[in-house]
Design a protein around this motif. Sequence first.
Motif, PDB file in Angstrom:
ATOM      1  N   GLN A  75       8.604  83.020 -51.032  1.00  0.00           N
ATOM      2  CA  GLN A  75       7.013  83.294 -50.581  1.00  0.00           C
ATOM      3  C   GLN A  75       6.634  82.858 -49.214  1.00  0.00           C
ATOM      4  OE1 GLN A  75       4.367  83.485 -54.162  1.00  0.00           O
ATOM      5  NE2 GLN A  75       6.137  82.278 -55.227  1.00  0.00           N
ATOM      6  N   PHE A  76       6.046  83.565 -48.552  1.00  0.00           N
ATOM      7  CA  PHE A  76       5.289  83.206 -47.235  1.00  0.00           C
ATOM      8  C   PHE A  76       3.843  83.127 -47.499  1.00  0.00           C
ATOM      9  CE2 PHE A  76       9.377  84.976 -46.232  1.00  0.00           C
ATOM     10  CZ  PHE A  76       9.824  84.141 -45.339  1.00  0.00           C
ATOM     11  N   GLY A  77       3.253  82.013 -47.683  1.00  0.00           N
ATOM     12  CA  GLY A  77       1.684  82.114 -48.289  1.00  0.00           C
ATOM     13  C   GLY A  77       1.806  82.288 -49.443  1.00  0.00           C
ATOM     14  N   GLU A  78       0.683  81.668 -50.343  1.00  0.00           N
ATOM     15  CA  GLU A  78       0.143  82.095 -51.546  1.00  0.00           C
ATOM     16  C   GLU A  78       0.439  83.377 -52.002  1.00  0.00           C
ATOM     17  OE1 GLU A  78      -2.901  80.866 -55.208  1.00  0.00           O
ATOM     18  OE2 GLU A  78      -3.367  80.346 -52.910  1.00  0.00           O
ATOM     19  N   GLU A  79       1.377  83.874 -52.954  1.00  0.00           N
ATOM     20  CA  GLU A  79       1.744  85.231 -53.346  1.00  0.00           C
ATOM     21  C   GLU A  79       1.778  85.858 -52.298  1.00  0.00           C
ATOM     22  OE1 GLU A  79      -1.640  86.367 -55.801  1.00  0.00           O
ATOM     23  OE2 GLU A  79      -0.999  85.449 -57.515  1.00  0.00           O
ATOM     24  N   ASN A  80       2.662  85.605 -51.285  1.00  0.00           N
ATOM     25  CA  ASN A  80       3.205  86.219 -50.164  1.00  0.00           C
ATOM     26  C   ASN A  80       1.901  86.854 -49.337  1.00  0.00           C
ATOM     27  OD1 ASN A  80       6.107  86.328 -49.538  1.00  0.00           O
ATOM     28  ND2 ASN A  80       6.479  86.845 -51.684  1.00  0.00           N
ATOM     29  N   ALA A  81       0.985  86.226 -49.399  1.00  0.00           N
ATOM     30  CA  ALA A  81      -0.204  86.586 -48.448  1.00  0.00           C
ATOM     31  C   ALA A  81       0.059  86.818 -47.174  1.00  0.00           C
ATOM     32  CB  ALA A  81      -1.478  85.891 -48.621  1.00  0.00           C
ATOM     33  N   THR A  82       0.799  85.855 -46.792  1.00  0.00           N
ATOM     34  CA  THR A  82       1.274  86.049 -44.916  1.00  0.00           C
ATOM     35  C   THR A  82       2.119  87.057 -44.758  1.00  0.00           C
ATOM     36  OG1 THR A  82       1.030  83.627 -44.894  1.00  0.00           O
ATOM     37  CG2 THR A  82       2.082  84.650 -43.023  1.00  0.00           C
ATOM     38  N   LEU A  83       3.069  87.603 -45.668  1.00  0.00           N
ATOM     39  CA  LEU A  83       3.896  88.570 -45.560  1.00  0.00           C
ATOM     40  C   LEU A  83       3.157  89.830 -45.663  1.00  0.00           C
ATOM     41  CD1 LEU A  83       6.807  89.939 -45.050  1.00  0.00           C
ATOM     42  CD2 LEU A  83       7.140  89.272 -47.443  1.00  0.00           C
TER      43      LEU A  83
END
Length: 288
Positions: A65-73
């Motif tokens: 995961q990149f950021g919470e719940e993959n927000a960054t991705l």
Amino acid sequence: MKMSRHKRKYIILLCIGLIGIFLAIWTIWSNKALMVSEISISSDNLPSSFSGYRIAHISDLHNTQFGEENATLLQMLSECQPDIIVITGDLIDAQHTDVEVAICFAQKAVQIAPTYYVTGNHEASSSQYDTLKTELKDTGVTLLEDEIVYLEQDGEVIALLGIDDPNFTIKGDLFDEVPAMVNTKLKSMLEYDTVYSVLLSHRPELFETYVACGVDLVLSGHAHGGQFRLPFIGGLIAPDQGLFPKYDSGLYTDGITNMVVSRGLGNSIIPFRFNNRPEVVLVELNAE
């Protein structure tokens, strides 16, 4: 004034320590520092209406995961403004599978663009793959299991193919059966097709097979960029290619066939990468 042996030793140890700290910080940062790698592919077989078509390619997320719940991705994917998103396997990790994390990402990816998915070796090894498969379909992700679909634009089409990871059929490949099996699958799908073809396949080491079948563009992963990238040399080791892999990252061309290998996003058996930032690959198609 002559420096004492004790002082020289102290300075050497200090330098080694500072280098070690720098390398540790660099490694931690580069394992989380997402980037977009843009690659342009040109072909005289591509319909003019698909010129400028953008494909966001991700691979080997391995439940990272990149950021919470993959927000960054997901934000990065959105900023790419893709026409489609493709996932070329190992969305989960067989050693610590988390279907919920994978589905959470998929639910948001399909809101950005139509999303297509093929399996990797970790899906083939996971006891939870059937659950993942069902839930991916429920989110609206298109699974390509040795299948071909056609993408239409202004009355013109290109073919999008996807093949299952060979590990679903053959474990270990002691007798070099995988290339022959993949060759048979691809030739069956492409037998009557003359339109531009984009293949989603987890395995870059099968490049010669893709070339023999006349595929126009292959999007692949699996190699993790060679895990540890060395200056002037490239990747150090990759699954199914061993030391100094031939196909580890970027664009490879042979005749009409182009293959783009993603360095991927996550890690698995080796828990970190070096000098090898995780990437989203943005492929832009251009008609010649």
